[in-house]
Design a protein around this motif. Structure first.
Motif, PDB file in Angstrom:
ATOM      1  N   PHE A 279     106.353 -69.832  36.008  1.00 29.61           N
ATOM      2  CA  PHE A 279     105.977 -69.134  34.778  1.00 29.61           C
ATOM      3  C   PHE A 279     104.878 -68.109  35.045  1.00 29.61           C
ATOM      4  CE2 PHE A 279     103.312 -69.081  30.850  1.00 29.61           C
ATOM      5  CZ  PHE A 279     104.257 -68.618  29.948  1.00 29.61           C
ATOM      6  N   GLU A 280     103.936 -68.478  35.904  1.00 29.07           N
ATOM      7  CA  GLU A 280     102.764 -67.643  36.148  1.00 29.07           C
ATOM      8  C   GLU A 280     103.014 -66.555  37.191  1.00 29.07           C
ATOM      9  OE1 GLU A 280      97.981 -68.495  36.610  1.00 29.07           O
ATOM     10  OE2 GLU A 280      99.407 -69.934  37.445  1.00 29.07           O
TER      11      GLU A 280
ATOM     12  N   ASP B  58     101.221 -71.469  27.920  1.00 30.21           N
ATOM     13  CA  ASP B  58      99.975 -70.694  27.971  1.00 30.21           C
ATOM     14  C   ASP B  58      98.771 -71.623  28.079  1.00 30.21           C
ATOM     15  OD1 ASP B  58     101.320 -68.280  27.771  1.00 30.21           O
ATOM     16  OD2 ASP B  58     101.046 -68.106  25.600  1.00 30.21           O
ATOM     17  N   HIS B  59      98.767 -72.656  27.237  1.00 31.28           N
ATOM     18  CA  HIS B  59      97.647 -73.596  27.229  1.00 31.28           C
ATOM     19  C   HIS B  59      97.540 -74.318  28.570  1.00 31.28           C
ATOM     20  CE1 HIS B  59      94.646 -76.177  25.315  1.00 31.28           C
ATOM     21  NE2 HIS B  59      95.231 -77.206  25.907  1.00 31.28           N
TER      22      HIS B  59
ATOM     23  N   VAL C 126     112.988 -67.327  43.779  1.00 26.98           N
ATOM     24  CA  VAL C 126     112.494 -66.266  42.899  1.00 26.98           C
ATOM     25  C   VAL C 126     113.239 -66.316  41.568  1.00 26.98           C
ATOM     26  CG1 VAL C 126     112.166 -63.783  42.614  1.00 26.98           C
ATOM     27  CG2 VAL C 126     111.948 -64.827  44.885  1.00 26.98           C
ATOM     28  N   VAL C 127     112.484 -66.308  40.480  1.00 26.36           N
ATOM     29  CA  VAL C 127     113.078 -66.327  39.148  1.00 26.36           C
ATOM     30  C   VAL C 127     113.702 -64.979  38.828  1.00 26.36           C
ATOM     31  CG1 VAL C 127     112.587 -66.486  36.670  1.00 26.36           C
ATOM     32  CG2 VAL C 127     111.497 -68.080  38.270  1.00 26.36           C
ATOM     33  N   LYS C 128     114.936 -65.016  38.378  1.00 25.15           N
ATOM     34  CA  LYS C 128     115.605 -63.817  37.874  1.00 25.15           C
ATOM     35  C   LYS C 128     115.960 -64.076  36.414  1.00 25.15           C
ATOM     36  CE  LYS C 128     117.515 -62.399  42.359  1.00 25.15           C
ATOM     37  NZ  LYS C 128     118.739 -62.084  43.126  1.00 25.15           N
TER      38      LYS C 128
ATOM     39  N   ILE D 172     107.389 -62.685  33.573  1.00 24.98           N
ATOM     40  CA  ILE D 172     106.197 -63.428  33.960  1.00 24.98           C
ATOM     41  C   ILE D 172     105.373 -63.754  32.710  1.00 24.98           C
ATOM     42  CG2 ILE D 172     104.085 -63.398  35.308  1.00 24.98           C
ATOM     43  CD1 ILE D 172     106.620 -63.425  36.974  1.00 24.98           C
ATOM     44  N   GLY D 173     105.164 -65.054  32.484  1.00 22.17           N
ATOM     45  CA  GLY D 173     104.345 -65.495  31.365  1.00 22.17           C
ATOM     46  C   GLY D 173     104.986 -65.341  30.000  1.00 22.17           C
ATOM     47  N   LYS D 174     106.311 -65.109  29.960  1.00 26.52           N
ATOM     48  CA  LYS D 174     106.962 -64.861  28.675  1.00 26.52           C
ATOM     49  C   LYS D 174     108.159 -65.780  28.481  1.00 26.52           C
ATOM     50  CE  LYS D 174     105.671 -59.963  28.498  1.00 26.52           C
ATOM     51  NZ  LYS D 174     106.186 -58.564  28.427  1.00 26.52           N
ATOM     52  N   LEU D 175     108.170 -66.473  27.339  1.00 21.21           N
ATOM     53  CA  LEU D 175     109.292 -67.311  26.950  1.00 21.21           C
ATOM     54  C   LEU D 175     109.828 -66.851  25.609  1.00 21.21           C
ATOM     55  CD1 LEU D 175     107.964 -70.895  27.807  1.00 21.21           C
ATOM     56  CD2 LEU D 175     109.745 -69.649  29.027  1.00 21.21           C
ATOM     57  N   GLU D 176     111.121 -67.011  25.429  1.00 20.21           N
ATOM     58  CA  GLU D 176     111.759 -66.642  24.166  1.00 20.21           C
ATOM     59  C   GLU D 176     112.709 -67.756  23.758  1.00 20.21           C
ATOM     60  OE1 GLU D 176     114.971 -63.340  22.465  1.00 20.21           O
ATOM     61  OE2 GLU D 176     113.729 -62.858  24.217  1.00 20.21           O
ATOM     62  N   MET D 177     112.665 -68.156  22.507  1.00 19.42           N
ATOM     63  CA  MET D 177     113.572 -69.174  21.994  1.00 19.42           C
ATOM     64  C   MET D 177     114.837 -68.491  21.495  1.00 19.42           C
ATOM     65  SD  MET D 177     113.595 -72.524  21.682  1.00 19.42           S
ATOM     66  CE  MET D 177     111.911 -73.114  21.436  1.00 19.42           C
ATOM     67  N   ILE D 178     115.978 -68.879  22.054  1.00 19.17           N
ATOM     68  CA  ILE D 178     117.250 -68.274  21.660  1.00 19.17           C
ATOM     69  C   ILE D 178     118.216 -69.368  21.205  1.00 19.17           C
ATOM     70  CG2 ILE D 178     116.936 -66.391  23.312  1.00 19.17           C
ATOM     71  CD1 ILE D 178     119.191 -67.750  24.995  1.00 19.17           C
TER      72      ILE D 178
END
Length: 349
Positions: A48-49, A331-332, A57-59, A13-19
């Motif tokens: 996202f929120e 986030d913005h 549901v996001v997994k 929740i609220g977290k993204l990572e560039m891979i």
């Protein structure tokens, strides 16, 4: 095409990572598209929120994004209408083609649709996407890939207007001046509706509506929208209402401002899923109530409207973020919902 690409994954929740991920391979009926722009949709923000929308549901890890425009860099063996270098808008939902809804042409109602960024299907917050070629629509020379990405929300606006049988000589009211409200305004104007009034509680969004062609705007935070609309429209009321806010009071006011025999098109989702309407009044007026779920058969028309200058699609963009700043972009967008009309992410450099 082999190699690696950047991919933004939701890890929580609220977290993204560039891979770094493998560039996807394509089937014979697909093309590989280098993504250039992706719009940030309200559904992306909701996933996202909160991590879910209803039963979806996001997994993690999960890829957001479904409003996409880019350039074809590889073509499947069975594809004849596209070639490398073509710039395209990508319709994000692949349907089964065999159910009763698909056979009737109402493919947006297909129960087996595979739709970008609808769990468990990954979206387009990545540098390359393999997609069915039939769902990639070539853009004219005067329509760029930012506009191509925004064809998706515009398609919702056109579908809403068409559900309401919008036409020249009518008057209309749009409740809600977020992205979908604004594109509904643009669609109504492109279809010849002369007088379009827009209602919202945020003045900056109403200012954008006026900039893009609204006849008038009403800030319902400071005045009674139904009374203000009655003063603007007269006792007859309007021919058509498109309700995009999801607010119960807006749905109720839609019935009040419609003329007898008018049409209300409900687009916005209420957070509770339940809305109380003045049904006695609706029946006395013999109004028609219609609803919208995504769109169907709209992309070619929407692209043509933009190409012909009937829709100022870039005018809805309020914020552009670089792909490397995707966490900041999300986030913005969450923290400044009131100040953003439409945010897009520029993926390709």
């Amino acid at each position: 095409m082999q190699g690696k690409m950047k991919q933004a994954i939701m890890t929580g929740i609220g977290k993204l990572e560039m891979i770094e991920a493998d560039i996807p391979s394509i089937r014979d009926d697909e093309v590989l598209v280098q993504i250039e722009y992706v719009g940030i949709c309200g559904s992306d923000l909701h996933y996202f929120e909160s991590g879910a929308i209803g039963d979806y549901v996001v997994k993690p890890p999960f890829v957001l994004g479904h409003e996409s425009g880019g350039t074809v860099v590889e073509v499947g063996k069975a594809v004849t209408h596209l070639q490398v270098g073509d710039r395209v808008a990508m319709e994000p939902g692949k349907t089964c083609g065999h159910c009763e809804f698909c056979r009737e042409g109402k493919y947006n109602l297909c129960p087996d649709v595979i739709f970008f960024a609808t769990p468990p299907v990954d979206g387009t917050f990545q540098e390359y996407v393999a997609h069915e070629a039939a769902l990639c629509f070539k853009l004219p020379p005067n329509v760029d890939t930012m506009e191509g990405a925004l064809i998706e929300p515009l398609a919702v606006g056109f579908h809403a207007a068409m559900q309401g049988d919008a036409r020249i000589g009518q008057s209309a009211v749009v409740f809600g001046a977020g992205c979908i409200g604004i594109v509904s305004l643009l669609a109504l104007k492109a279809m010849g509706v002369g007088d379009v009034y827009v209602v919202d509680v945020l003045q900056n969004r109403l200012d954008k509506a006026m900039e893009l062609g609204a006849t008038g705007v009403i800030n319902s935070a400071s005045q009674n929208a139904a009374e203000a609309l009655k003063a603007a429209l007269g006792e007859r009321g309007c021919d058509l209402v498109i309700e995009t806010s999801g607010a119960e009071i807006a749905a109720q006011q839609s019935i009040h401002v419609l003329k007898k025999g008018g049409t209300a098109v409900m687009v916005g989702y209420n957070s509770t899923g339940m809305v109380t309407l003045p049904m006695s009044l609706a029946m006395d007026k013999e109004i028609t109530i219609k609803t919208v779920f995504r769109y169907r058969h709209i992309y070619p028309m929407a692209i043509k409207a933009v190409a012909e200058g009937k829709v100022n699609l870039k005018g809805i963009v309020s914020n552009v973020f670089d792909f490397d700043d995707v966490q900041t972009a999300m986030d913005h967008s969450i923290q400044n919902k009131a100040g953003i009309v439409k945010a897009v992410i520029k993926v390709a450099r």
